[in-house]
Write an enzyme that holds these catalytic residues in place. Structure first.
Site, short mmCIF file in Angstrom:
data_model
loop_
_atom_site.label_atom_id
_atom_site.label_comp_id
_atom_site.label_asym_id
_atom_site.label_seq_id
_atom_site.Cartn_x
_atom_site.Cartn_y
_atom_site.Cartn_z
CG ASP A 121 -24.24 -13.11 -11.85
OD1 ASP A 121 -23.03 -12.85 -11.80
OD2 ASP A 121 -24.80 -13.50 -12.90
CB CYS A 150 -17.62 -12.27 -14.11
SG CYS A 150 -17.86 -10.54 -13.68
#
Length: 541
Positions: A382, A409
């Site tokens: 992540d 993201c």
């Protein structure tokens, strides 16, 4: 050629990643905020660059079927939300298309195995954190709200539909206290004055509320009055703290905290785990959607209880800890020391005994684990918005996990990184967009990658053959991967065969032969040393 202040009529045909509509004039793309696909409108040109231009909606001639009445009067000026003027169904379509476009155009992928986007149950009041900059208005009064787009000009805000109502009450009590106390307002340019930000957090499940005043100083005028007024306005409040930030910086929080009343943290529950959250701690701002994202990541990880799970860029450990009960062992890695300490505390607080957390960047942590002989079955990554360094992806591939779960993201950096993963022998098995931040332009994505299965070979490659040693063995591929991970360079299988003979290990007739030309492979000293190190690592000599 269009020029500034030109007016033209056009139809909006697509959306940018930032949430502006796209139309065309004189063959040039023009980006227009506040529009929707299907709008027929009059646009005024406000800026012209070499290949594109920016426009302003001057008149809406025929509205798009996606349009709805905006529920926030300052959504345009504040710039936080870009989709409050269209339906949520339309917003989800735009975000899905944004992910697909990035994977196709940047990654070069076709036939993407895209699953439906995970939409949020609510577009409003979902954020559990709020940071309000404080400044002076032209008439000398305190203003507090959000920065206008691409500026440090504050849009004075008394309510925000992304924040819980309790934050509105706390902010109004703070405004009233400032008027009574006369506490000074921070001036960025002069680096003078005291009040810089009002920072609030709440627990969605616990209902606990923490109010943090960020100040250019260690004391406030009327601290007791501030505590009294906040507690009266917000009975749910559990802590009030002063954060001291004397630095000339845009970073919101300073390092030092002083508790004015109550406790300096709040509690919340995420994926059945309880987390203690301080002002500095990372915690997903949309808890409900974070659970949806983590559950999808866990589904992709496919843990059975027998696997070693590596969580790179683990932060405070939330993703990895949410999966720890399904793994044999969890290893987390994070470069920020305070986050690693928080992750360890979170593991202890939730009685997770099979977790280990390392402090270091992703590449170094993966190398350390490789040298220890750890071979994670599943790796979760992540990374920040910039994505992964190429060396990190190479190191992950060298560790040869069965599955990699990539949480992103930013669709653009995700597409770039997936392109390298596929070049490193990984397939894209599934892609799921997740709407973590309704109303805004942001979209998260979860991707499942699996290692390609090698089959259909008739001849036997040196890379697949095991080298037997004193009490251990390794394939050529394992030796090459170890050297690449530790030393950062590749070695030819012929070089391994050459040093294998030199070390007195078993020899095949094609050892020390190049890749088909019959020439002997020259092995520099640094590569010979690395190969010998690999032999020792695998206990072959």
């Amino acid at each position: 050629m269009i020029k500034k202040n030109d007016l033209f009529e056009a139809e909006i045909t697509a959306m940018t990643a930032e949430g502006s509509g796209i139309c065309h004039a004189d063959g040039m793309a023009v980006f227009v905020p506040g529009t929707a696909v299907g709008d027929r409108c009059v646009v005024r040109v406000v800026k012209v660059l070499k290949k594109y231009a920016f426009g302003r909606l001057e008149e809406l001639l025929t509205p798009s079927p996606d349009r709805t009445t905006p529920d926030c009067s300052i959504a345009g000026p504040c710039g936080g939300c870009v989709y409050r003027h269209i339906t949520y169904e339309a917003e989800l379509k735009i975000k899905t298309q944004r992910v697909r476009d990035a994977l196709e155009r940047i990654g070069g992928f076709a036939n993407i195995p895209m699953e439906p986007i995970l939409g949020a149950p609510s577009r409003t009041r979902y954020r559990n954190k709020c940071q309000l900059p404080i400044g002076l208005s032209k008439n000398g009064e305190m203003q507090m709200g959000f920065y206008a787009v691409n500026s440090h000009r504050i849009i004075d805000t008394h309510t925000c539909l992304l924040q819980p109502e309790v934050f509105d009450r706390a902010a109004e009590a703070f405004r009233a206290w400032q008027k009574l106390s006369g506490e000074s307002i921070y001036d960025e340019a002069a680096h003078s004055g005291v009040l810089r930000h009002l920072y609030m957090r709440c627990g969605e499940k616990s209902d606990e509320v923490l109010v943090c005043i960020v100040a250019n100083g260690a004391k406030l005028h009327g601290e007791d009055l501030l505590v009294k007024m906040l507690r009266e306005a917000v009975p749910e409040i559990t802590g009030i703290v002063l954060n001291i930030n004397r630095e000339r910086t845009n970073v919101v929080l300073g390092r030092e905290l002083r508790t004015l009343w109550g406790k300096p943290t709040i509690r919340d529950t995420l994926c059945r785990l309880e987390f203690e959250i301080s002002p500095h701690a990372f915690y997903q701002v949309n808890r409900t959607q974070a659970e949806a994202l983590y559950n999808k990541a866990a589904e992709y990880a496919g843990l059975t209880g027998a696997e070693t799970l590596l969580d790179l860029y683990c932060g405070t450990g939330t993703i990895g800890l949410s999966m720890a009960s399904r793994a044999k062992k969890l290893i987390g890695a994070e470069i920020i020391p305070s986050a690693v300490e928080n992750a360890r505390k979170n593991a202890a607080h939730n009685h997770v005994t099979n977790a280990e957390f390392l402090c270091g960047d992703a590449k170094d942590a993966a190398r350390i684990l490789y040298e220890r002989g750890e071979r994670p079955d599943v790796i979760v990554i992540d990374p920040p918005r910039k994505g992964c360094d190429a060396a990190v992806i190479t190191t992950i591939a060298a560790m040869r996990p069965t599955r990699v779960v990539y949480v992103s993201c930013d669709p653009a950096t995700l597409a770039r990184d997936l392109k390298q993963f596929t070049a490193e022998d990984y397939n894209i098995e599934a892609v799921t967009p997740v709407d973590m931040f309704p109303g805004t332009a942001h979209v998260e994505t979860v991707v499942l990658l699996s290692r390609k299965k090698v089959n259909g070979y008739v001849d036997v490659d040196l890379d697949a053959e095991k080298i037997q040693g004193k009490s251990g063995s390794a394939t050529y591929k394992e030796i090459q991967d170890y050297i690449l991970s530790k030393y950062g360079f590749k070695v030819h299988s012929g070089s391994i065969g050459q040093i294998k003979t030199k070390a007195g290990l078993d020899k095949r007739e094609n050892d020390n032969i190049g890749s088909g030309d019959g020439q002997k492979v020259s092995c520099p000293q640094e590569k010979e040393d690395a190969i010998m190190d690999a032999f020792r690592h695998f206990n072959m000599i």
